[in-house]
Design a protein around this motif. Structure first.
Motif, mmCIF file in Angstrom:
data_model
loop_
_atom_site.group_PDB
_atom_site.id
_atom_site.type_symbol
_atom_site.label_atom_id
_atom_site.label_comp_id
_atom_site.label_asym_id
_atom_site.label_seq_id
_atom_site.Cartn_x
_atom_site.Cartn_y
_atom_site.Cartn_z
ATOM 1 N N ALA A 98 148.582 62.531 47.969
ATOM 2 C CA ALA A 98 148.283 63.363 46.802
ATOM 3 C C ALA A 98 147.358 64.519 47.171
ATOM 4 O O ALA A 98 147.583 65.668 46.772
ATOM 5 N N GLU A 99 146.302 64.212 47.946
ATOM 6 C CA GLU A 99 145.351 65.260 48.333
ATOM 7 C C GLU A 99 146.005 66.260 49.292
ATOM 8 O O GLU A 99 145.804 67.473 49.183
ATOM 9 N N LEU A 100 146.798 65.765 50.232
ATOM 10 C CA LEU A 100 147.487 66.665 51.154
ATOM 11 C C LEU A 100 148.462 67.568 50.405
ATOM 12 O O LEU A 100 148.555 68.769 50.683
ATOM 13 N N ALA A 101 149.168 67.025 49.436
ATOM 14 C CA ALA A 101 150.094 67.826 48.632
ATOM 15 C C ALA A 101 149.354 68.924 47.878
ATOM 16 O O ALA A 101 149.831 70.065 47.783
ATOM 17 N N SER A 102 148.187 68.608 47.336
ATOM 18 C CA SER A 102 147.397 69.610 46.622
ATOM 19 C C SER A 102 146.965 70.733 47.556
ATOM 20 O O SER A 102 147.007 71.914 47.197
ATOM 21 N N ARG A 103 146.560 70.366 48.750
ATOM 22 C CA ARG A 103 146.147 71.379 49.724
ATOM 23 C C ARG A 103 147.321 72.285 50.111
ATOM 24 O O ARG A 103 147.174 73.509 50.226
ATOM 25 N N ILE A 104 148.467 71.675 50.343
ATOM 26 C CA ILE A 104 149.643 72.467 50.728
ATOM 27 C C ILE A 104 150.042 73.400 49.591
ATOM 28 O O ILE A 104 150.386 74.576 49.811
ATOM 29 N N ALA A 105 150.026 72.891 48.363
ATOM 30 C CA ALA A 105 150.371 73.734 47.215
ATOM 31 C C ALA A 105 149.439 74.936 47.127
ATOM 32 O O ALA A 105 149.872 76.066 46.849
ATOM 33 N N GLN A 106 148.157 74.731 47.371
ATOM 34 C CA GLN A 106 147.200 75.838 47.357
ATOM 35 C C GLN A 106 147.496 76.834 48.483
ATOM 36 O O GLN A 106 147.321 78.044 48.319
ATOM 37 N N ALA A 107 147.953 76.337 49.620
ATOM 38 C CA ALA A 107 148.236 77.211 50.757
ATOM 39 C C ALA A 107 149.436 78.118 50.504
ATOM 40 O O ALA A 107 149.491 79.247 51.000
#
Length: 389
Positions: free
Chosen positions: A307-316
């Motif tokens: 979940a946290e990795l997905a949020s980071r990727i979405a922000q990128a």
């Protein structure tokens, strides 16, 4: 090559040239073909197709390749294909530790491969690369002079004006000189130097998950982070060849540059925080996916990691997605591929909450030697353009 002087638009010579070109591309893509199949493929009459094949055989651009069994009492039809020995191209993936190269014939068939490791940090990376190409050619009975085109993939971006490599401090031996010019002089052929992630996108477009799409953003996550952009079915390189170098963009998330949060080090730190320990980031992500799907016993907080990795990727990717409006976002590199559909679905969910665009989000194919494959494809297409044209 001869120019177009003397060719009238729509004149007999121009029409013959266009038919020849169409036939060669049809044979390269779909061959071997019978004369009748070629007639249907490019819309020629029987006499015109027969004359075209005679002309191309005399020029040593096509050859016979067996026969097609006849369903009736008549003779078996001859099959025709591109003369693969009419030209050769080389694709090379250059990294700090060496090079991975392959030689292909005019039909695109790889005939020789060679992997070269750098020894020491000598000042000249060109001579060892030339020798590797010559050795690979020699293994198939070819000379260096039999290679007609080369495409080289390299981490970073080549300035189209100076030929210098930028955004690649980890490649010190390739700094400070006109790389395409030096390589072209050394190999004695036209050389194109391309960003490695762009070549991965080329491979995905032709053979992978991006096939059939026209507008694609590929996010590469590994020891560094980069992107490749495909618009209207073509690579978009930017004014100075640096399109996609998002690792150097000062975009922050939770007080840190966002790309530092999704590269190898950032993902390993995140995995450790969620109790998913591994020596490689791809292993950590793969274990998290396996734990979430029940394939292995639960370890730490795998759902929290994804979940946290997905949020980071979405922000990128939210800003490039907003600007480019792609049909598809591909998650590439070892991290994106390891996450598979589980990670891609979570990225899509978070991205769709941030913006009105609704691109598909999928993991990249993750083919081995993807940079080299893309380089070979690009080199063969250049070769075909030169020969068929």
């Amino acid at each position: 090559m001869k120019g177009l002087s003397g060719l009238r638009i729509g004149g007999p010579r121009a029409l013959r040239a266009m038919n020849d070109r169409a036939a060669l591309y049809a044979l390269a893509e779909h061959g071997p073909l019978s004369r009748v199949e070629l007639e249907h493929a490019i819309g020629l009459s029987k006499p015109a197709a027969a004359e075209l094949l005679r002309r191309l055989e005399a020029a040593k651009l096509v050859r016979q390749d067996g026969h097609k069994t006849s369903a009736g009492p008549g003779p078996n039809a001859k099959l025709w294909t591109v003369n693969e020995n009419a030209g050769h191209a080389v694709g090379i993936d250059v990294v700090a530790s060496g090079a991975d190269l392959a030689i292909a014939d005019l039909a695109g068939q790889v005939i020789a491969e060679r992997r070269v490791l750098s020894r020491g940090n000598g000042p000249d990376p060109i001579s060892p690369l030339r020798k590797a190409v010559a050795d690979a050619a020699k293994s198939e009975g070819l000379a260096l002079g039999d290679i007609d085109r080369a495409v080289i993939g390299i981490s970073g971006s080549i300035d189209p004006v100076t030929g210098f490599l930028g955004y690649a401090e980890h490649m010190p031996r390739w700094q400070g000189f006109n790389i395409p010019a030096r390589l072209s002089d050394s190999l004695g052929i036209p050389v194109t130097v391309e960003n490695d992630v762009n070549l991965v996108a080329t491979d995905e477009l032709l053979h992978g998950r991006a096939k059939g799409y026209t507008d694609v953003l590929l996010l590469w996550m590994g020891s560094g982070v980069a992107a490749a952009v495909i618009l209207d079915g073509q690579l978009h390189r930017g004014w100075r060849g640096a399109a996609g170098e998002i690792d150097f963009a000062p975009v922050e998330f939770d007080g840190r540059r966002v790309t530092e949060l999704i590269d190898s080090r950032g993902v390993l730190e995140l995995a450790a925080q969620h109790g998913v320990r591994a020596s490689r980031p791809a292993t950590a992500v793969r274990r998290a996916v396996s734990a979430v799907t029940g394939e292995i016993d639960r370890i730490g907080d795998p759902e929290g990691l994804l979940a946290e990795l997905a949020s980071r990727i979405a922000q990128a990717v939210v800003i490039p997605v907003s600007l480019l409006d792609p049909q598809l976002v591909l998650l590439g590199g070892e991290i994106g591929v390891a996450g598979g559909d589980r990670l891609a679905d979570r990225v899509a969910d978070r991205l769709h909450r941030l913006i009105a665009h609704r691109p598909e989000v999928r993991p990249a194919t993750g083919r081995d030697h993807a940079v080299r494959h893309g380089a070979v494809e690009a080199a063969v297409r250049q070769l075909q353009e030169a020969v068929f044209g």
